[in-house]
Design a protein around this motif. Structure first.
Motif, PDB file in Angstrom:
ATOM      1  N   GLN A   1       1.183  -1.416  -0.133  1.00  0.00           N
ATOM      2  CA  GLN A   1       0.327   0.857  -0.105  1.00  0.00           C
ATOM      3  C   GLN A   1       1.034   0.956   0.013  1.00  0.00           C
ATOM      4  N   TYR A  39       0.715   6.549  -2.307  1.00  0.00           N
ATOM      5  CA  TYR A  39       0.255   5.433  -1.355  1.00  0.00           C
ATOM      6  C   TYR A  39      -1.062   5.290  -2.014  1.00  0.00           C
ATOM      7  N   GLU A  40      -1.596   3.945  -1.817  1.00  0.00           N
ATOM      8  CA  GLU A  40      -2.781   3.788  -2.072  1.00  0.00           C
ATOM      9  C   GLU A  40      -4.047   4.592  -1.101  1.00  0.00           C
ATOM     10  N   ASN A  41      -4.505   4.319  -0.593  1.00  0.00           N
ATOM     11  CA  ASN A  41      -5.255   4.092   0.326  1.00  0.00           C
ATOM     12  C   ASN A  41      -5.455   5.775   0.604  1.00  0.00           C
ATOM     13  N   THR A  42      -6.795   6.141   0.168  1.00  0.00           N
ATOM     14  CA  THR A  42      -7.147   7.934   0.398  1.00  0.00           C
ATOM     15  C   THR A  42      -7.545   7.604   1.967  1.00  0.00           C
ATOM     16  N   ALA A  43      -7.439   7.017   2.808  1.00  0.00           N
ATOM     17  CA  ALA A  43      -8.154   6.747   4.557  1.00  0.00           C
ATOM     18  C   ALA A  43      -7.083   6.999   5.189  1.00  0.00           C
ATOM     19  N   ASP A  56      -4.594   9.009   6.870  1.00  0.00           N
ATOM     20  CA  ASP A  56      -4.248  11.016   7.253  1.00  0.00           C
ATOM     21  C   ASP A  56      -3.466  11.130   8.220  1.00  0.00           C
ATOM     22  N   PRO A  82      -2.509  15.558   5.921  1.00  0.00           N
ATOM     23  CA  PRO A  82      -2.711  15.740   4.466  1.00  0.00           C
ATOM     24  C   PRO A  82      -3.080  17.537   4.480  1.00  0.00           C
ATOM     25  N   LYS A 137      -1.359  15.358  -1.917  1.00  0.00           N
ATOM     26  CA  LYS A 137      -1.998  15.341  -1.035  1.00  0.00           C
ATOM     27  C   LYS A 137      -3.468  14.298  -3.223  1.00  0.00           C
ATOM     28  N   SER A 138      -3.331  15.279  -3.969  1.00  0.00           N
ATOM     29  CA  SER A 138      -4.228  15.193  -5.019  1.00  0.00           C
ATOM     30  C   SER A 138      -3.515  13.762  -6.144  1.00  0.00           C
ATOM     31  N   LYS A 164      -1.488  11.368  -4.634  1.00  0.00           N
ATOM     32  CA  LYS A 164      -0.983  10.716  -3.638  1.00  0.00           C
ATOM     33  C   LYS A 164       0.127   9.935  -3.116  1.00  0.00           C
TER      34      LYS A 164
END
Lengths: 115, 110
Positions: free
Chosen positions: B3, B25-29, B31, B52, B68-69, B71
């Motif tokens: 991930q 990273y892949e997981n947008t959760a 933080d 973030p 952030k956009s 990732k």
């Protein structure tokens, strides 16, 4: 005044044996973790306890059993050790706040060698 | 499934140079994005971390840049010193446990 301590630092044992690694933190944290670092240095979470309750249990063989007698201690018992269990095991602790994840403090590691 | 992807695997920099390590990273959760430094025979130690809501954080010679956009996030070590020679891990978390990158072995040559 070590923050996170582990014993033993080195553990050499034969296949099939049962062994335990102990961890203690004096930071007053409410969450403790076990990580495994393999020969390629990859670090992976194994378990996490919050206030003595198991909250994370990754895909780990059930030969591995963590035990948390109190908030300051998290031990790892391994049954029927296998060659593939050879690694460095790190204990860590943190305090989760309203702001989210707090800094995780790592112990010095226990190098387990299974012959 | 990895991930958090980290590159490069190893890096050699001259003293005084800039060391740059990248992670995606892949997981947008996720933080919380810390960087850890590990010396041989020691446990990882937190170097610097970012959340973030900011795009950059600087502490001394160490800077995290965060996109952030895309990732992606990166660690910049300015004025690299031989004492910085260590393995560096990026990590990410959306809760309790850290998901680590594969590590970058940095050598700073005098």
């Amino acid at each position: 005044d070590t923050a996170v301590s582990q014993t033993p630092k080195y553990l050499v044992t034969q296949m099939g044996n049962d062994k335990s690694i102990k961890c203690e933190q004096n930071l007053g944290h409410d969450t403790m973790y076990w990580y495994k670092q393999d020969s390629k240095k990859f670090l992976k979470i194994m378990f996490s306890y919050n206030n003595k309750e198991l909250i994370i249990n990754e895909t780990v063989p059930n030969r591995f059993s963590p035990k948390s007698p109190d908030k300051a201690h998290l031990n790892l018992h391994i049954n029927s050790l296998e060659l593939g269990d050879s690694a460095v095991y790190f204990c860590a602790s943190s305090q989760v706040t309203s702001g989210g994840q707090g800094e995780q403090f790592f112990g010095p590691g226990t190098r387990l060698t299974v012959l | 499934q990895q991930q958090v992807k980290q590159s490069p695997q190893s890096l050699i920099v001259q003293k005084g140079g800039i060391s740059i390590i990248n992670c995606a990273y892949e997981n947008t959760a996720f933080d919380y994005f810390p960087w850890y430094q590990q010396f041989p025979g020691k446990g990882p130690a937190l170097l610097i971390a970012i959340r973030p809501d900011v795009s950059e954080k600087k502490e001394g010679r160490f800077t995290i840049s965060f996109n952030k956009s895309a990732k992606q996030f990166s660690l910049h070590i300015m004025d690299s010193q031989p004492g910085d020679s260590a393995t560096y891990f990026c990590a990410a978390s959306g809760g309790r446990a850290l998901t680590f990158g594969s590590g970058t072995r940095l050598q700073v040559q005098p």
